[in-house]
Scaffold this motif. Structure first.
Motif, PDB file in Angstrom:
ATOM      1  N   ILE A 195       0.715   7.052   1.667  1.00 21.34           N
ATOM      2  CA  ILE A 195       1.901   7.465   2.407  1.00 21.34           C
ATOM      3  C   ILE A 195       1.635   7.581   3.907  1.00 21.34           C
ATOM      4  O   ILE A 195       2.556   7.892   4.677  1.00 21.34           O
ATOM      5  CB  ILE A 195       2.438   8.807   1.883  1.00 21.34           C
ATOM      6  N   SER A 196       0.394   7.314   4.335  1.00 20.32           N
ATOM      7  CA  SER A 196       0.085   7.358   5.764  1.00 20.32           C
ATOM      8  C   SER A 196       0.479   6.072   6.473  1.00 20.32           C
ATOM      9  O   SER A 196       0.453   6.010   7.708  1.00 20.32           O
ATOM     10  CB  SER A 196      -1.415   7.610   5.973  1.00 20.32           C
ATOM     11  N   ILE A 197       0.826   5.043   5.707  1.00 17.32           N
ATOM     12  CA  ILE A 197       1.110   3.722   6.265  1.00 17.32           C
ATOM     13  C   ILE A 197       2.231   3.757   7.300  1.00 17.32           C
ATOM     14  O   ILE A 197       2.116   3.205   8.398  1.00 17.32           O
ATOM     15  CB  ILE A 197       1.459   2.727   5.140  1.00 17.32           C
ATOM     16  N   GLU A 198       3.329   4.430   6.965  1.00 17.14           N
ATOM     17  CA  GLU A 198       4.491   4.403   7.840  1.00 17.14           C
ATOM     18  C   GLU A 198       4.199   5.066   9.180  1.00 17.14           C
ATOM     19  O   GLU A 198       4.621   4.576  10.235  1.00 17.14           O
ATOM     20  CB  GLU A 198       5.688   5.067   7.166  1.00 17.14           C
ATOM     21  N   ILE A 228      -6.020   0.705   5.422  1.00 13.58           N
ATOM     22  CA  ILE A 228      -5.422   1.346   4.254  1.00 13.58           C
ATOM     23  C   ILE A 228      -6.367   2.434   3.746  1.00 13.58           C
ATOM     24  O   ILE A 228      -7.567   2.203   3.595  1.00 13.58           O
ATOM     25  CB  ILE A 228      -5.161   0.316   3.137  1.00 13.58           C
ATOM     26  N   GLU A 229      -5.825   3.599   3.522  1.00 16.71           N
ATOM     27  CA  GLU A 229      -6.615   4.707   2.991  1.00 16.71           C
ATOM     28  C   GLU A 229      -6.698   4.547   1.467  1.00 16.71           C
ATOM     29  O   GLU A 229      -5.869   5.066   0.715  1.00 16.71           O
ATOM     30  CB  GLU A 229      -5.990   6.039   3.396  1.00 16.71           C
ATOM     31  N   ARG A 230      -7.687   3.807   1.051  1.00 14.52           N
ATOM     32  CA  ARG A 230      -7.832   3.428  -0.360  1.00 14.52           C
ATOM     33  C   ARG A 230      -8.003   4.642  -1.278  1.00 14.52           C
ATOM     34  O   ARG A 230      -7.683   4.573  -2.465  1.00 14.52           O
ATOM     35  CB  ARG A 230      -9.026   2.497  -0.519  1.00 14.52           C
ATOM     36  N   ALA A 255       0.831  -1.209   0.000  1.00 10.23           N
ATOM     37  CA  ALA A 255       0.000   0.000   0.000  1.00 10.23           C
ATOM     38  C   ALA A 255       0.862   1.253   0.000  1.00 10.23           C
ATOM     39  O   ALA A 255       0.541   2.238  -0.682  1.00 10.23           O
ATOM     40  CB  ALA A 255      -0.919  -0.012   1.216  1.00 10.23           C
ATOM     41  N   LEU A 256       1.945   1.243   0.759  1.00 11.49           N
ATOM     42  CA  LEU A 256       2.840   2.391   0.814  1.00 11.49           C
ATOM     43  C   LEU A 256       3.387   2.720  -0.566  1.00 11.49           C
ATOM     44  O   LEU A 256       3.389   3.872  -1.002  1.00 11.49           O
ATOM     45  CB  LEU A 256       3.983   2.120   1.786  1.00 11.49           C
ATOM     46  N   ILE A 298      -2.516  -5.057  -3.528  1.00  9.86           N
ATOM     47  CA  ILE A 298      -2.445  -4.847  -2.080  1.00  9.86           C
ATOM     48  C   ILE A 298      -3.145  -5.989  -1.351  1.00  9.86           C
ATOM     49  O   ILE A 298      -2.643  -6.519  -0.355  1.00  9.86           O
ATOM     50  CB  ILE A 298      -3.071  -3.499  -1.699  1.00  9.86           C
ATOM     51  N   SER A 299      -4.308  -6.374  -1.828  1.00 10.89           N
ATOM     52  CA  SER A 299      -5.052  -7.471  -1.193  1.00 10.89           C
ATOM     53  C   SER A 299      -4.362  -8.811  -1.383  1.00 10.89           C
ATOM     54  O   SER A 299      -4.404  -9.668  -0.495  1.00 10.89           O
ATOM     55  CB  SER A 299      -6.478  -7.536  -1.762  1.00 10.89           C
ATOM     56  N   ALA A 300      -3.717  -9.003  -2.518  1.00 12.02           N
ATOM     57  CA  ALA A 300      -3.068 -10.287  -2.807  1.00 12.02           C
ATOM     58  C   ALA A 300      -1.747 -10.453  -2.063  1.00 12.02           C
ATOM     59  O   ALA A 300      -1.292 -11.586  -1.850  1.00 12.02           O
ATOM     60  CB  ALA A 300      -2.826 -10.419  -4.311  1.00 12.02           C
TER      61      ALA A 300
END
Length: 262
Positions: free
Chosen positions: A75-78, A118-120, A69-70, A132-134
């Protein structure tokens, strides 16, 4: 137009968590104890090895979602700490860690949980959403292959039997997790792979059922006829790597050490 600022990742947001390192250390130490037959209670050592190994795979599963996702635009993931491999950082520790471990203990079934938020809206492109899902189930597939390699390479007769049984049972958990999580059931990654390609109306109709998908799958697996056919299929898949059911069953017996007391 107002713009919500994105918090910059702080020091330690992507550093490997001591909690994950501790879990990995338990896996290595208990695996070594099983190999060397150091433990007075070999079943308990197998239990520690399997549970810690399962937790490691759960962390890696969620990490794969987050890392993909990142790189896909979120970019909010980290800043959320998902890249630390710390299970306590997940949005829903109950679904991601506690319930899957209970499923392992109760029925020897590897059911994954979903917990990385995750902010899709930050991600563009259907293929990225699907990838991302896989990413998570693919980690389980890779983990399973690594665990089954000793069998495929013919080490089953030369390595300690208890250790091979523990490997076989842990590998079965990974295979079941991968297969079940790839089912196109709302709430599981399999549905997440297909969801970007569905119409908006279908997605809206399915959305309310997503929170029940994991429990529904577990409930269906408790039906005896379904359970038998499911594990027959799992045994067939693992047979491709020369992992025989006798090892998996023995590993499960050792794992349930509390059943062997007295």
């Amino acid at each position: 137009m107002s713009v919500t600022p994105i918090r910059r990742a702080q020091h330690g947001d992507s550093r490997i968590s001591p909690i994950f390192l501790a879990i990995a250390a338990v896996m290595v130490a208990s695996g070594w104890a099983v190999w060397r037959e150091f433990a007075s209670n070999k079943g308990f050592a197998v239990f520690l090895f399997v549970v810690s190994g399962w937790l490691v795979s759960l962390c890696l599963h969620e990490y794969a979602h987050a890392r993909t996702a990142l790189h896909s635009g979120d970019i909010s993931i980290e800043s959320k700490g998902y890249l630390t491999l710390n299970p306590l950082k997940y949005t829903n520790a109950l679904l991601s860690v506690i319930l899957p471990v209970i499923f392992v203990i109760a029925g020897g079934i590897g059911l994954p949980g979903g917990a990385v938020f995750i902010e899709r809206g930050r991600i563009r492109g259907r293929w990225r959403h699907s990838l991302i899902s896989a990413a998570g189930p693919l980690v389980n597939v890779l983990f399973a292959i690594v665990l089954m390699l000793p069998f495929a390479l013919g080490k089953a007769d030369s390595w300690p039997t208890d250790f091979m049984a523990a490997l076989a049972f842990l590998a079965r958990l990974q295979v079941t997790a991968a297969i079940l999580n790839l089912l196109p059931v709302p709430g599981l990654d399999g549905y997440g792979i297909w969801e970007p390609w569905l119409s908006y109306n279908i997605r809206r109709q399915v959305e309310p059922f997503a929170q029940f998908g994991l429990l529904a799958v577990f409930g269906v697996l408790w039906i005896p006829s379904v359970n038998i056919k499911f594990f027959d299929a799992i045994n067939s898949v693992m047979g491709w790597f020369n992992v025989h059911a006798i090892y998996m069953d023995y590993g499960y017996t050792l794992f349930r050490f509390w059943k062997n007391q007295g």
